[in-house]
Design a protein around this motif. Structure first.
Motif, PDB file in Angstrom:
ATOM      1  N   GLN A 142       6.185 -11.597  10.540  1.00 40.14           N
ATOM      2  CA  GLN A 142       6.479 -11.469  11.964  1.00 40.14           C
ATOM      3  C   GLN A 142       5.461 -10.636  12.724  1.00 40.14           C
ATOM      4  OE1 GLN A 142       8.660 -13.143  13.593  1.00 40.14           O
ATOM      5  NE2 GLN A 142       9.842 -14.023  11.902  1.00 40.14           N
ATOM      6  N   ASP A 143       4.830  -9.666  12.043  1.00 37.39           N
ATOM      7  CA  ASP A 143       3.932  -8.744  12.738  1.00 37.39           C
ATOM      8  C   ASP A 143       2.918  -8.177  11.754  1.00 37.39           C
ATOM      9  OD1 ASP A 143       5.370  -6.760  11.275  1.00 37.39           O
ATOM     10  OD2 ASP A 143       6.846  -6.666  12.874  1.00 37.39           O
ATOM     11  N   PRO A 144       1.907  -7.440  12.246  1.00 36.64           N
ATOM     12  CA  PRO A 144       0.904  -6.860  11.348  1.00 36.64           C
ATOM     13  C   PRO A 144       1.510  -5.960  10.279  1.00 36.64           C
ATOM     14  CG  PRO A 144       0.122  -6.793  13.613  1.00 36.64           C
ATOM     15  CD  PRO A 144       1.548  -7.244  13.672  1.00 36.64           C
ATOM     16  N   ALA A 145       2.606  -5.286  10.587  1.00 33.56           N
ATOM     17  CA  ALA A 145       3.237  -4.415   9.595  1.00 33.56           C
ATOM     18  C   ALA A 145       3.731  -5.222   8.389  1.00 33.56           C
ATOM     19  CB  ALA A 145       4.393  -3.646  10.220  1.00 33.56           C
ATOM     20  N   ALA A 146       4.257  -6.431   8.637  1.00 34.07           N
ATOM     21  CA  ALA A 146       4.712  -7.283   7.536  1.00 34.07           C
ATOM     22  C   ALA A 146       3.542  -7.715   6.661  1.00 34.07           C
ATOM     23  CB  ALA A 146       5.450  -8.503   8.089  1.00 34.07           C
ATOM     24  N   LEU A 147       2.405  -7.999   7.283  1.00 34.65           N
ATOM     25  CA  LEU A 147       1.211  -8.347   6.518  1.00 34.65           C
ATOM     26  C   LEU A 147       0.736  -7.152   5.693  1.00 34.65           C
ATOM     27  CD1 LEU A 147      -1.087 -10.237   5.747  1.00 34.65           C
ATOM     28  CD2 LEU A 147      -2.248  -9.605   7.882  1.00 34.65           C
ATOM     29  N   GLU A 148       0.796  -5.969   6.261  1.00 33.56           N
ATOM     30  CA  GLU A 148       0.393  -4.769   5.522  1.00 33.56           C
ATOM     31  C   GLU A 148       1.292  -4.551   4.312  1.00 33.56           C
ATOM     32  OE1 GLU A 148       0.260  -1.418   8.092  1.00 33.56           O
ATOM     33  OE2 GLU A 148      -1.270  -2.268   9.417  1.00 33.56           O
ATOM     34  N   ARG A 149       2.586  -4.769   4.470  1.00 38.78           N
ATOM     35  CA  ARG A 149       3.510  -4.597   3.338  1.00 38.78           C
ATOM     36  C   ARG A 149       3.224  -5.604   2.244  1.00 38.78           C
ATOM     37  NH1 ARG A 149       7.202  -3.756   7.625  1.00 38.78           N
ATOM     38  NH2 ARG A 149       7.933  -5.929   7.506  1.00 38.78           N
ATOM     39  N   LEU A 150       2.913  -6.840   2.634  1.00 36.50           N
ATOM     40  CA  LEU A 150       2.578  -7.860   1.632  1.00 36.50           C
ATOM     41  C   LEU A 150       1.286  -7.513   0.915  1.00 36.50           C
ATOM     42  CD1 LEU A 150       3.115 -10.681   0.367  1.00 36.50           C
ATOM     43  CD2 LEU A 150       1.796 -11.655   2.259  1.00 36.50           C
ATOM     44  N   ALA A 151       0.259  -7.093   1.681  1.00 40.47           N
ATOM     45  CA  ALA A 151      -1.048  -6.808   1.097  1.00 40.47           C
ATOM     46  C   ALA A 151      -1.053  -5.541   0.256  1.00 40.47           C
ATOM     47  CB  ALA A 151      -2.095  -6.699   2.208  1.00 40.47           C
ATOM     48  N   ALA A 152      -0.060  -4.675   0.445  1.00 39.60           N
ATOM     49  CA  ALA A 152      -0.005  -3.431  -0.333  1.00 39.60           C
ATOM     50  C   ALA A 152       0.141  -3.707  -1.820  1.00 39.60           C
ATOM     51  CB  ALA A 152       1.153  -2.565   0.164  1.00 39.60           C
ATOM     52  N   HIS A 153       0.668  -4.864  -2.173  1.00 41.49           N
ATOM     53  CA  HIS A 153       0.862  -5.215  -3.587  1.00 41.49           C
ATOM     54  C   HIS A 153      -0.387  -5.839  -4.203  1.00 41.49           C
ATOM     55  CE1 HIS A 153       5.143  -4.379  -3.180  1.00 41.49           C
ATOM     56  NE2 HIS A 153       5.155  -5.132  -2.076  1.00 41.49           N
ATOM     57  N   TRP A 154      -1.380  -6.137  -3.389  1.00 38.76           N
ATOM     58  CA  TRP A 154      -2.592  -6.775  -3.894  1.00 38.76           C
ATOM     59  C   TRP A 154      -3.596  -5.704  -4.300  1.00 38.76           C
ATOM     60  CZ3 TRP A 154      -2.962 -10.297   1.028  1.00 38.76           C
ATOM     61  CH2 TRP A 154      -1.914 -11.210   1.004  1.00 38.76           C
ATOM     62  N   THR A 155      -3.967  -5.696  -5.535  1.00 34.97           N
ATOM     63  CA  THR A 155      -4.948  -4.728  -6.031  1.00 34.97           C
ATOM     64  C   THR A 155      -6.223  -5.462  -6.421  1.00 34.97           C
ATOM     65  OG1 THR A 155      -4.049  -4.905  -8.279  1.00 34.97           O
ATOM     66  CG2 THR A 155      -3.154  -3.171  -6.865  1.00 34.97           C
ATOM     67  N   GLY A 156      -7.344  -4.775  -6.254  1.00 33.18           N
ATOM     68  CA  GLY A 156      -8.625  -5.390  -6.595  1.00 33.18           C
ATOM     69  C   GLY A 156      -8.973  -6.514  -5.646  1.00 33.18           C
ATOM     70  N   GLU A 157      -9.482  -7.610  -6.190  1.00 33.70           N
ATOM     71  CA  GLU A 157      -9.879  -8.760  -5.372  1.00 33.70           C
ATOM     72  C   GLU A 157      -8.651  -9.421  -4.754  1.00 33.70           C
ATOM     73  OE1 GLU A 157     -12.389 -12.961  -5.864  1.00 33.70           O
ATOM     74  OE2 GLU A 157     -12.110 -11.583  -7.551  1.00 33.70           O
ATOM     75  N   LEU A 158      -8.771  -9.820  -3.499  1.00 32.83           N
ATOM     76  CA  LEU A 158      -7.644 -10.442  -2.818  1.00 32.83           C
ATOM     77  C   LEU A 158      -7.273 -11.763  -3.483  1.00 32.83           C
ATOM     78  CD1 LEU A 158      -8.345  -9.999   1.014  1.00 32.83           C
ATOM     79  CD2 LEU A 158      -6.939  -8.596  -0.488  1.00 32.83           C
ATOM     80  N   PRO A 159      -5.976 -12.048  -3.580  1.00 33.13           N
ATOM     81  CA  PRO A 159      -5.572 -13.377  -4.056  1.00 33.13           C
ATOM     82  C   PRO A 159      -5.940 -14.421  -3.007  1.00 33.13           C
ATOM     83  CG  PRO A 159      -3.676 -12.190  -3.239  1.00 33.13           C
ATOM     84  CD  PRO A 159      -4.823 -11.218  -3.212  1.00 33.13           C
ATOM     85  N   ARG A 160      -5.939 -15.670  -3.418  1.00 37.02           N
ATOM     86  CA  ARG A 160      -6.294 -16.742  -2.487  1.00 37.02           C
ATOM     87  C   ARG A 160      -5.047 -17.116  -1.682  1.00 37.02           C
ATOM     88  NH1 ARG A 160     -10.945 -19.095  -2.631  1.00 37.02           N
ATOM     89  NH2 ARG A 160     -10.149 -21.125  -1.944  1.00 37.02           N
ATOM     90  N   VAL A 161      -4.866 -16.400  -0.575  1.00 38.54           N
ATOM     91  CA  VAL A 161      -3.719 -16.616   0.298  1.00 38.54           C
ATOM     92  C   VAL A 161      -4.215 -17.052   1.670  1.00 38.54           C
ATOM     93  CG1 VAL A 161      -3.654 -14.163   0.932  1.00 38.54           C
ATOM     94  CG2 VAL A 161      -1.629 -15.598   1.289  1.00 38.54           C
ATOM     95  N   LEU A 162      -3.623 -18.113   2.178  1.00 38.10           N
ATOM     96  CA  LEU A 162      -3.976 -18.609   3.504  1.00 38.10           C
ATOM     97  C   LEU A 162      -3.043 -17.990   4.531  1.00 38.10           C
ATOM     98  CD1 LEU A 162      -5.740 -20.991   4.935  1.00 38.10           C
ATOM     99  CD2 LEU A 162      -3.492 -22.085   5.116  1.00 38.10           C
ATOM    100  N   LEU A 163      -3.608 -17.532   5.636  1.00 37.89           N
ATOM    101  CA  LEU A 163      -2.830 -17.052   6.764  1.00 37.89           C
ATOM    102  C   LEU A 163      -2.902 -18.105   7.862  1.00 37.89           C
ATOM    103  CD1 LEU A 163      -3.990 -13.317   6.831  1.00 37.89           C
ATOM    104  CD2 LEU A 163      -1.952 -14.294   5.747  1.00 37.89           C
TER     105      LEU A 163
END
Length: 418
Positions: A179-200
């Motif tokens: 819904q907002d940038p905060a939701a994206l930040e919460r999702l990305a907080a679990h990604w460590t190292g190289e980003l997974p291949r996720v489409l926005l």
């Protein structure tokens, strides 16, 4: 055939029943002997071959070659391959020369199914051929992720960008609305190292949109005489926003059918496919969300007045039997059919009553939902084939309990926050 472990797959059961009922000997690749597909009365035989999708391609190809060889020895000819997930379609297309003589597959360009199943590569193909699609980004670094958050408009949908990666290294469990940038930040907080291949991908608001589906069989004839194109409306999905179809109905939409056919002709696609479209009422354009280069799970929604669905059309065409249909060919797709996935529609109904809908119903009268469907197709239940429904009900209990516990935890968190 499919790759990966998800035994509750009603599309495979639908294909087994559709072809088995007209006398085609059908064999299935299954995770174990008690999956719903493995228990179908219409199945001639099964090959238990558990895979995860993370195996090296050569290992997958070796397994498929062994199965195809056994079928060829048993039947004296190459079997028709019917993929029911993107990974199987990609494997068949990219290794068609090695499988020649063992399996019959549509003559599709080797790299095309992977490009169509990939979310960013699909976006690029749509842009190249003038087909509307929501804005999207595939960030590779944290800086690109932050830039995408600034330049794209929220809400956004996060999707696993590629086939195979969604099985081996999923970024999200399923399409997820942020819904907002905060939701994206919460999702990305679990990604460590190289980003997974996720489409926005930009999300078209539910109040301003309609969800449409188009299922095609793109046949072997350049003039399109072997094609079958069907359109319908997705009413409910589970999960409620971005999930798979729980209830839909068929209705003729010539403009959308032509747009879908034009894209397939432009890229040179052959075979069965399942396209998800969203009509953006703000600008009146249909925008392509997903292109699945295989038979869709809800393909049994669509049938012609001659009883032909996509699985039967593919089989008739690839075995050279289409000519026996005469001048009428496959016939005309029937409008007003309804399709329900029993194990998913109950929670989807509850979500819709709570206001969690992915889109509105069509406003135009000619596309209104049928008050009395011309036929009701159930994903699992069939009087002539009862065991798959029983197996699906039993296997649905653990996932349902997991969803219920997650909902209760979420409700408790909201209560504490209030």
């Amino acid at each position: 055939m499919k790759i990966g472990r998800y035994p509750l797959h009603h599309g495979g059961v639908g294909a087994i029943r559709s072809l088995g009922r007209v006398g085609v000997p059908v064999y299935a690749v299954t995770e174990d002997r008690r999956t719903p597909a493995a228990l179908s009365h219409h199945l001639r035989g099964r090959f238990v071959w558990p895979t995860t999708g993370s195996e090296p391609p050569e290992r997958l190809l070796d397994g498929l070659t062994r199965i195809a060889g056994r079928l060829a020895d048993r039947g004296g000819r190459a079997a028709v391959a019917l993929p029911t997930d993107d990974e199987a379609a990609i494997l068949l297309a990219e290794h068609a020369p090695r499988l020649e003589g063992l399996l019959t597959v549509p003559a599709v360009p080797a790299g095309l199914p992977r490009a169509l199943a990939g979310k960013q590569t699909l976006h690029e193909l749509c842009t190249r051929h003038g087909v509307p699609t929501p804005g999207s980004r595939l960030p590779r670094t944290r800086d690109e992720l932050e830039l995408a958050a600034k330049e794209l408009t929220f809400p956004l949908v996060a999707k696993n960008a590629d086939a195979f990666h969604r099985l081996s290294l999923p970024a999200v469990g399923s399409s997820t609305v942020l819904q907002d940038p905060a939701a994206l930040e919460r999702l990305a907080a679990h990604w460590t190292g190289e980003l997974p291949r996720v489409l926005l991908q930009e999300y078209i608001p539910a109040a301003d949109s309609e969800d449409w589906i188009c299922h095609l069989y793109c046949g072997s004839e350049p003039d399109g005489s072997a094609d079958l194109v069907c359109t319908g409306v997705k009413v409910r999905a589970w999960p409620a926003r971005g999930g798979v179809t729980a209830y839909a109905y068929s209705t003729a939409n010539p403009g959308l059918a032509e747009l879908s056919s034009r894209l397939c002709r432009a890229v040179g696609y052959r075979g069965a496919c399942d396209l998800d479209w969203r009509l953006d009422r703000r600008d009146g354009r249909y925008k392509l969300l997903d292109f699945n280069p295989r038979v869709g799970a809800q393909f049994r929604l669509f049938q012609t007045d001659r009883g032909i669905d996509l699985a039967r059309a593919l089989h008739l065409d690839l075995t050279g039997r289409r000519g026996r249909l005469g001048a009428a060919g496959y016939g005309t797709p029937v409008s007003g059919r309804a399709f329900t996935v029993e194990t998913l529609d109950l929670p989807a109904r509850a979500a819709a009553r709570a206001g969690r809908r992915s889109a509105e119903l069509p406003a135009e009268p000619q596309w209104a939902p049928p008050s009395r469907p011309s036929a009701r197709e159930l994903a699992w239940t069939a009087l002539d084939d009862p065991l798959p429904a029983l197996a699906a009900a039993i296997r649905s209990v653990p996932p349902a309990v997991h969803v219920l516990r997650r909902a209760l935890r979420s409700a408790r968190r909201r209560g504490r926050a209030a």
